[in-house]
Write a protein that holds these residues in place. Structure first.
Motif: not given
Lengths: 252, 252
Positions: A21, A23-24, A27-28, A36-40, B13-16, B18-19, B41-44
């Motif tokens: 949880t 990351t979200a 990101g928020d 901007a969160l661009v990668i996780s 997934l990265l801007n908050g 959605v979890v 890895i999560s990406v835009q």
């Protein structure tokens, strides 16, 4: 917009034991500040995986946040992972030994020697204060990119982000807030919505972006820009082009 | 154990907004099969970010799963991202045009021309059947590593994983199931628990691993091995070393 990368560390994030949880949430928080969160990237508790992830995060972002792997047990490898990425050793910090010892004394406990591993920091790093747990965080620059390592326990991560990371980020980067308007569409498929917007999308002013999110029976079209006016005008135009199936336009 | 990497695609997934629940679900499914999810890895929705993530996943794993970005809208870029990672172009597949057209006909609808972008596949790829949505998945090998691209919508992703990915993974890799025993400890800190296990941990037989998960007032020590006997014996030994604070040993 300043680009932030996140590395989350822990076997439990990858074997199905825990839903991530952080990351979200991050990101928020970052979006609210205009970053901007661009990668996780989530990795196991494995030294080379951690340092590789940190290096690839650094290559893609203006700042890096790491979460997890800072505790006292043998599988807590973030201190060493940060050090390896920075090509330095770790060394014990006297002031952190005192801090950790004092935390235990408050609870009338002797500090277990194993807990003192949390006083090790990569050489050149400084500690981030943990108000809600014993593991200090880490701040250091690697290849001129600021890196913040926070605990993985959600409430400790959140507290340290707010009290330690955010002020440093604000000092360094003046975030530019994105304004987003959401056009909500019912009863039309994503393809049909996107088809009615195709020409408009191909001529968008620079800085305006469009994203789609489809769920059961609904499509959201999000129009974002640094200019609130541009985002709002875009959403009105898009709604006109989509037509009767639009049931609301909201500001995000 | 065979190593699997996951790439999840989507601004949300990265801007908050959605979890991400896909990673934990897939991690659990893969663990049950005896595979290890080693990185996620999560990406835009950004072409180069997607292809970079795919290439770094390929470098770290025996198989790669991609989730998201397969729909018909302008921000669905996974088809192009897979193609770029494989250094090929995309081309429209006649059989997929027919499939998509037929899906729309079933609902008495004309297919919007925008929907036909979902019939584009990287050259050399094959389609994965989507029983619960219109976007086909993608299977292809890149540098001899099998890659499966699935929709991001959770129920479509899950259906396609079970019906299309799992049988192919099983044919290719015979998973070795890990057995895990959990020693549950109350009222002792992580440092103290880990200290009582330090000598034992430094002499573990190869193939046995130990992980710690601390939560409010509780510590779990997880002992895993491909041998159920070894994992169970390890957990009994660890529990003896920790002492009275152990309140349960469970098989995971």
């Amino acid at each position: 917009m300043n680009r932030i990368a996140l590395v989350t560390v822990g076997d439990e994030l990858l074997n199905g034991a825990v839903v991530d949880t952080s990351t979200a949430w991050l990101g928020d928080q970052l979006a609210l500040e205009g970053y901007a969160l661009v990668i996780s990237i989530s990795v196991q508790d494995e030294l080379s995986a951690i340092s590789d992830a940190i290096l690839s995060a650094i290559a893609r972002a203006d700042a890096v946040i790491v979460s997890g792997g800072l505790g006292p047990t043998s599988d807590d490898l973030t201190r060493l992972g940060v050090a390896r990425a920075a090509r330095v050793e770790v060394a014990q910090r006297k002031e952190l030994v005192e801090l950790i010892t004092a935390r235990y004394a408050l609870r009338n406990m002797q500090v277990p020697s194993q807990a003192l591993v949390m006083a090790d920091l990569p050489i050149g790093a400084s500690a981030l204060i943990n108000n809600s747990g014993s593991a200090p965080g880490i701040f250091m620059e690697i290849e001129s990119v600021p890196l913040f390592a926070l605990p993985g326990v959600p409430h400790e991560m959140r507290d340290m982000f707010v009290s330690e990371v955010l002020p440093k980020l604000r000092k360094r980067f003046s975030g530019v807030r994105q304004h987003t308007f959401i056009v909500r569409v019912a009863l039309l498929g994503e393809s049909a919505v996107s088809e009615s917007l195709r020409d408009w999308e191909s001529n968008l002013p620079s800085g305006v972006s469009v994203a789609y999110l489809a769920s059961l029976g609904d499509v959201e079209v999000k129009i974002s820009s640094e200019s609130a006016r541009q985002a709002e005008e875009g959403s009105t135009l898009a709604a006109d082009l989509i037509g009767d199936s639009v049931y609301a336009i909201d500001e995000a």
